[in-house]
Design a protein around this motif. Structure first.
Motif, short mmCIF file in Angstrom:
data_model
loop_
_atom_site.label_atom_id
_atom_site.label_comp_id
_atom_site.label_asym_id
_atom_site.label_seq_id
_atom_site.Cartn_x
_atom_site.Cartn_y
_atom_site.Cartn_z
N MET A 1 7.60 1.35 -1.27
CA MET A 1 7.09 -0.01 -1.54
C MET A 1 8.19 -0.99 -1.93
SD MET A 1 3.32 0.44 -3.22
CE MET A 1 3.66 1.63 -4.51
N VAL A 2 9.16 -0.52 -2.70
CA VAL A 2 10.19 -1.44 -3.18
C VAL A 2 11.06 -1.93 -2.02
CG1 VAL A 2 12.17 -1.71 -4.73
CG2 VAL A 2 10.16 -0.42 -5.49
N GLU A 3 11.46 -0.98 -1.15
CA GLU A 3 12.29 -1.36 0.00
C GLU A 3 11.49 -2.24 0.98
OE1 GLU A 3 15.29 -1.45 0.42
OE2 GLU A 3 15.75 -1.41 2.57
N THR A 4 10.22 -1.91 1.17
CA THR A 4 9.37 -2.74 2.03
C THR A 4 9.30 -4.17 1.49
OG1 THR A 4 8.03 -0.82 2.65
CG2 THR A 4 7.05 -2.99 3.02
N ALA A 5 9.10 -4.28 0.19
CA ALA A 5 9.02 -5.61 -0.43
C ALA A 5 10.33 -6.37 -0.27
CB ALA A 5 8.66 -5.47 -1.91
N ARG A 6 11.44 -5.67 -0.48
CA ARG A 6 12.76 -6.31 -0.36
C ARG A 6 12.96 -6.87 1.04
NH1 ARG A 6 17.68 -5.73 1.18
NH2 ARG A 6 17.36 -3.72 2.23
N LEU A 7 12.63 -6.07 2.04
CA LEU A 7 12.79 -6.50 3.44
C LEU A 7 11.83 -7.65 3.78
CD1 LEU A 7 13.14 -2.98 5.08
CD2 LEU A 7 14.93 -4.73 4.90
N ALA A 8 10.60 -7.54 3.30
CA ALA A 8 9.61 -8.59 3.59
C ALA A 8 10.03 -9.92 2.97
CB ALA A 8 8.23 -8.17 3.09
N VAL A 9 10.55 -9.87 1.77
CA VAL A 9 10.99 -11.10 1.12
C VAL A 9 12.20 -11.68 1.86
CG1 VAL A 9 11.99 -12.03 -1.02
CG2 VAL A 9 9.93 -10.60 -1.11
N ALA A 10 13.08 -10.81 2.33
CA ALA A 10 14.22 -11.29 3.15
C ALA A 10 13.71 -11.96 4.42
CB ALA A 10 15.14 -10.12 3.49
N GLY A 11 12.57 -11.50 4.91
CA GLY A 11 11.98 -12.07 6.12
C GLY A 11 11.09 -13.27 5.87
N GLY A 12 10.85 -13.60 4.60
CA GLY A 12 10.09 -14.82 4.31
C GLY A 12 8.79 -14.65 3.54
N CYS B 1 3.64 -3.46 6.19
CA CYS B 1 3.87 -2.11 5.65
C CYS B 1 3.82 -1.06 6.75
CB CYS B 1 2.80 -1.74 4.64
SG CYS B 1 2.92 -2.59 3.08
N GLY B 2 4.83 -0.24 6.83
CA GLY B 2 4.81 0.87 7.78
C GLY B 2 5.19 0.47 9.19
N THR B 3 5.52 -0.81 9.42
CA THR B 3 6.00 -1.19 10.75
C THR B 3 7.45 -0.74 10.88
OG1 THR B 3 6.72 -3.38 10.00
CG2 THR B 3 4.47 -3.22 10.83
N PRO B 4 7.94 -0.56 12.12
CA PRO B 4 9.30 -0.06 12.29
C PRO B 4 10.35 -0.99 11.69
CG PRO B 4 8.10 -0.02 14.39
CD PRO B 4 7.22 -0.70 13.40
N ASP B 5 10.08 -2.28 11.62
CA ASP B 5 11.05 -3.24 11.09
C ASP B 5 10.30 -4.30 10.27
OD1 ASP B 5 12.99 -5.18 10.65
OD2 ASP B 5 13.85 -5.03 12.67
N PRO B 6 10.04 -3.98 8.99
CA PRO B 6 9.25 -4.90 8.16
C PRO B 6 9.84 -6.30 8.05
CG PRO B 6 9.48 -2.77 7.09
CD PRO B 6 10.39 -2.75 8.28
N GLU B 7 11.16 -6.40 8.05
CA GLU B 7 11.78 -7.73 7.94
C GLU B 7 11.49 -8.56 9.19
OE1 GLU B 7 15.87 -7.82 6.69
OE2 GLU B 7 16.08 -9.93 7.23
N ALA B 8 11.65 -7.94 10.36
CA ALA B 8 11.38 -8.66 11.62
C ALA B 8 9.90 -9.00 11.74
CB ALA B 8 11.83 -7.80 12.80
N ASP C 1 0.88 -1.18 0.00
CA ASP C 1 0.00 0.00 0.00
C ASP C 1 0.91 1.23 0.00
OD1 ASP C 1 -2.99 1.05 1.25
OD2 ASP C 1 -1.24 2.32 1.59
N PRO C 2 0.79 2.10 -1.00
CA PRO C 2 1.73 3.21 -1.13
C PRO C 2 1.69 4.17 0.06
CG PRO C 2 -0.11 3.47 -2.66
CD PRO C 2 -0.22 2.10 -2.07
N ASP C 3 0.53 4.34 0.67
CA ASP C 3 0.44 5.26 1.82
C ASP C 3 1.09 4.65 3.05
OD1 ASP C 3 -0.92 7.10 0.24
OD2 ASP C 3 -2.83 6.09 0.61
N LEU C 4 0.74 3.39 3.33
CA LEU C 4 1.32 2.75 4.52
C LEU C 4 2.81 2.51 4.38
CD1 LEU C 4 -1.52 0.24 5.50
CD2 LEU C 4 -0.83 2.31 6.70
N CYS C 5 3.28 2.38 3.13
CA CYS C 5 4.71 2.16 2.89
C CYS C 5 5.48 3.46 2.67
CB CYS C 5 4.91 1.30 1.63
SG CYS C 5 4.47 -0.42 1.82
N ALA C 6 4.81 4.59 2.89
CA ALA C 6 5.39 5.88 2.50
C ALA C 6 6.78 6.13 3.07
CB ALA C 6 4.44 7.01 2.88
N GLY C 7 7.05 5.69 4.29
CA GLY C 7 8.36 5.94 4.91
C GLY C 7 9.52 5.46 4.06
N ILE C 8 9.65 4.16 3.90
CA ILE C 8 10.80 3.61 3.15
C ILE C 8 10.43 3.27 1.71
CG2 ILE C 8 11.98 2.75 5.22
CD1 ILE C 8 10.94 -0.05 4.51
#
Ligand code: TZP
Ligand code: MG
Length: 211
Positions: A22-33, A190-197, A13-20
């Motif tokens: 969408m691409v960086e959020t996706a990268r971290l989430a995929v690293a996290g599983g 999305c928008g959590t302090p540590d998307p990978e964790a 979601d572009p609004d919830l991912c606004a901090g870092i």
């Protein structure tokens, strides 16, 4: 068609991912599983969808996670995405399948047992079932179905289902107990302090639920 794993399906979601972003959020989430990533941007036109989708595809390349595009069939094709996800009010399933061809994964949102029963497994590869809970992420969501409703809709769906709507790590066991193959989440990542964790926590619950 590519094999796909619905277990940990991130919807961007572009609004919830606004901090870092969408691409960086996706990268971290995929690293996290995360196993699947959907680009869902209701305000972007096709040009911006293609731009973001191409950046996502590059970020996901080689990870094994699949890229799904929400609603925009033209963008999905231009990006060379793994799949397209449509809602009941979007393009008709037969037309969408004709446009994307046999190889692309095609997902459909279903919000009722009647709609789940009406899914044609020759056209649709998976269903997104929900909302399980009310959620501020989607302002116009339909009536929440709860875990009982989830179990009924999963049973009625002739193809594998992923649950959506207000789902967090704490809900993983009930999602799998209802027969869904996984959970689709926005705000749990999305928008959590540590998307990978945050993703790792959900992935750990999924391993437990499947064990
Ligand atoms: N469709 C039904 S509920 C929903 C969508 C896209 C939003 C889910 O967001 P969240 O933050 O995981 O509740
Ligand atoms: Mg839609």
């Amino acid at each position: 068609m590519k094999a796909f794993d619905l277990s940990l399906y991130l919807v961007l979601d572009p609004d919830l991912c606004a901090g870092i972003g969408m691409v960086e959020t996706a990268r971290l989430a995929v690293a996290g599983g995360a196993t699947m990533v959907q680009l869902r941007d209701k305000h972007a036109g096709t040009i911006r969808m293609i731009e973001t989708g191409r950046a996502l595809k590059q970020a996901l390349d080689g990870t094994g996670a699949l890229l799904i595009i929400n609603d925009d069939v033209e963008a999905a094709i231009a990006i060379g995405a793994d799949g397209l996800h449509i809602g009941q009010e979007d393009m008709d399933a037969r037309k969408a399948r004709a446009m994307v061809g046999a190889e692309m994964i095609l997902g459909l949102s279903v919000e009722s047992e009647v709609l789940a029963n009406a899914v044609d497994p020759d056209l649709i590869d998976y269903t997104g079932v929900g909302p399980v809970f009310a959620t501020p992420t989607k302002a116009d969501h339909k009536q929440p179905i709860g875990f009982d409703g989830l179990a009924r809709l999963v049973k009625a769906s002739p193809v594998p289902s992923v649950a959506i709507g207000g789902l967090k790590a704490d809900h993983v066991a009930e999602v799998f107990a209802a027969g869904a193959r996984g959970l689709a989440v926005v705000s749990a990542i999305c928008g959590t302090p540590d998307p990978e964790a945050a993703t790792r926590r959900i992935a750990a619950e999924i391993r437990k639920a499947r064990a």
